[in-house]
Motif scaffolding. Sequence first.
Motif, short mmCIF file in Angstrom:
data_model
loop_
_atom_site.label_atom_id
_atom_site.label_comp_id
_atom_site.label_asym_id
_atom_site.label_seq_id
_atom_site.Cartn_x
_atom_site.Cartn_y
_atom_site.Cartn_z
N SER A 174 -3.19 12.62 16.42
CA SER A 174 -3.16 13.35 15.14
C SER A 174 -3.48 14.82 15.35
CB SER A 174 -4.14 12.72 14.16
OG SER A 174 -5.48 12.93 14.56
N VAL A 175 -4.31 15.11 16.34
CA VAL A 175 -4.62 16.50 16.66
C VAL A 175 -3.51 17.13 17.49
CG1 VAL A 175 -6.21 18.03 17.92
CG2 VAL A 175 -7.10 16.16 16.51
N MET A 176 -3.04 16.41 18.51
CA MET A 176 -2.08 17.00 19.44
C MET A 176 -0.72 17.23 18.80
SD MET A 176 -3.09 15.21 23.09
CE MET A 176 -2.58 13.56 22.61
N GLU A 177 -0.34 16.39 17.87
CA GLU A 177 0.97 16.55 17.24
C GLU A 177 1.01 17.74 16.30
OE1 GLU A 177 4.28 14.86 17.49
OE2 GLU A 177 3.10 15.09 19.31
N SER A 178 -0.14 18.25 15.90
CA SER A 178 -0.17 19.41 15.02
C SER A 178 -0.03 20.72 15.79
CB SER A 178 -1.48 19.43 14.23
OG SER A 178 -2.58 19.66 15.12
N ALA A 179 0.00 20.64 17.12
CA ALA A 179 -0.03 21.84 17.94
C ALA A 179 1.33 22.51 18.06
CB ALA A 179 -0.54 21.49 19.34
N VAL A 299 -11.98 15.56 19.44
CA VAL A 299 -11.87 14.15 19.78
C VAL A 299 -12.40 13.98 21.20
CG1 VAL A 299 -10.37 12.15 20.04
CG2 VAL A 299 -9.83 13.89 18.31
N GLY A 300 -13.44 13.17 21.36
CA GLY A 300 -13.98 12.86 22.68
C GLY A 300 -13.68 11.42 23.04
N ILE A 301 -13.11 11.22 24.23
CA ILE A 301 -12.69 9.88 24.64
C ILE A 301 -13.38 9.53 25.96
CG2 ILE A 301 -10.73 8.41 25.24
CD1 ILE A 301 -8.93 10.30 23.67
#
Length: 537
Positions: A174-179, A299-301
């Motif tokens: 969800s974060v990476m696709e907004s880039a 986001v921490g994984i």
Amino acid sequence: MAGVPGTTVMDLIDSLARQDAIRFVSTRHEQVAGFLADGYSRSRRGLGVCLASRGPGAANLAIAVHNAYDESVPLLVLIGQVPSDVVERRAFEEMDVLATFRPMTKWAVEVHQVARIPELLQRAVRVAQSGRPGPVVVSLPLNVLQGVADGAPARRYRPHPPGPAPAAISEAWSVMESAERPAILLGGGAAGDHRVGRGAAGDHDAFLALAETMAAPLLTTWLRQGLVPHGHPAYLGALGYGAHEVSERVIAEADVLLAIGCRFSEFTTKRWTLIAPETRLVHVDIDPMELGRVYVPEVGIVSDARLAAAALLGSAPTADRSARQARLDKLRAQFEQAVHTVQDAPGTGVGSGAAVHVLRTLVERDDIVLVQDAPSFGPWTARHLPLPRPGTFFGSAGGAMAWGLPAGMGIALARPGLRVVTVSGDGSFWMVAQDFETCVRERIPLVNVVMNNFAYGNTRDRQRFAHEGRYLGVFYGNPDFAAFARDLGGFGRRVEREEDLGPAVEEALAQPLPAIIDVVQDPMAGLPPGLMPPAAR
């Protein structure tokens, strides 16, 4: 196993002499034994093991242990201790081993009963290799080493690395696709675990496929450029000392950064100034303590790097990424132009640019492994040495000089079917040059290319730029390193002209002896033109 014989480890060495399953390499200095074990571990062919006696021996080993801890390299370090019945009496060469090594190890333990050796040693091996790898020190009092064990084998198991939580993968996308300007940064944690059989050529595929799916530039942290093949169209170089401007610009402009297995070190981040405050961070690391230690991620994984990459690939959304791809193609073209534009500095002797051209021909061979020591020559390889395959370049980012020769010995022992070529500065090499004799004695056909400018180049350059050229303690004399090699029974060639370097290296590789190529440079030879050393802080 590598080490130096000493009083409190003689019984252990005697046990090694009565078997042939474990090879013991006697080095001329404990620091070399530690760096050799470090190189063996980095080869991912097994766990490097080193030993030393108490006191001075253990202290000599500390440099290698600290470097391994800083770089997350698993080591099993065995140290002989004074007998238990005289401890705390300031016995001869007595040292508080645990207090000394605890700050620079994952675990430090002293064994007080023979019966517990199998239990605690298997635990030490597991701790060294599990999670975020690192060195483990086992202190063995003399009376314990002189005891008799029952011979019962220790129960062993290998833990499976953790995979990512599905919810975290969903949040990451969800974060990476907004880039609009995403970037991927791979650190040492992406090198894989240290089990035998892992770390093969295909281990990088998940990261490359993820970069292709995201249409994102992929970079590595300082001195980790050996993680991926440089010919891939998404690769944009390594960060750190000597990074290209285009590589740093990719990170500085990133609106989303996917960082996998990296700790955001000082050199990688230009002293923590390279990543913009507004950059949204997705951070993957096997060590939960690493998440948020420097930069707080959105986001921490907590996950093994490859398992996280596979999970991200498996759930990648379908989207039009043509704009990202067009930007990536332009950046890649700029990067390739920078890599292949090699401008040598004026001066006498062999130029560093000419040396890079020779190394380019070497790394194209599938039987060569290149080991980069910590000289001022390092930025040249970082900038201008394309690596066609992963796993064929090793560099030490811990800062310890003299790592190259002994680490190369360990890698050569782990990979006997390959030829290992080390590139060292003369300052680093001469700190451990005595163990070239170990290479001859143990028949380790290491080829050492010594960039010989008769100076501590990094410090000289700092004095040049930051202290108005007031040079003190940085220039010195050197022997003829090639003659030194021949005196010890090895192969040696001294090179003073650029056109002679390639033939000298080929001649060294064509014969079975360990070799030294003494590459004579201008006393001011150092960084690529236009590059200044980081300011002292």
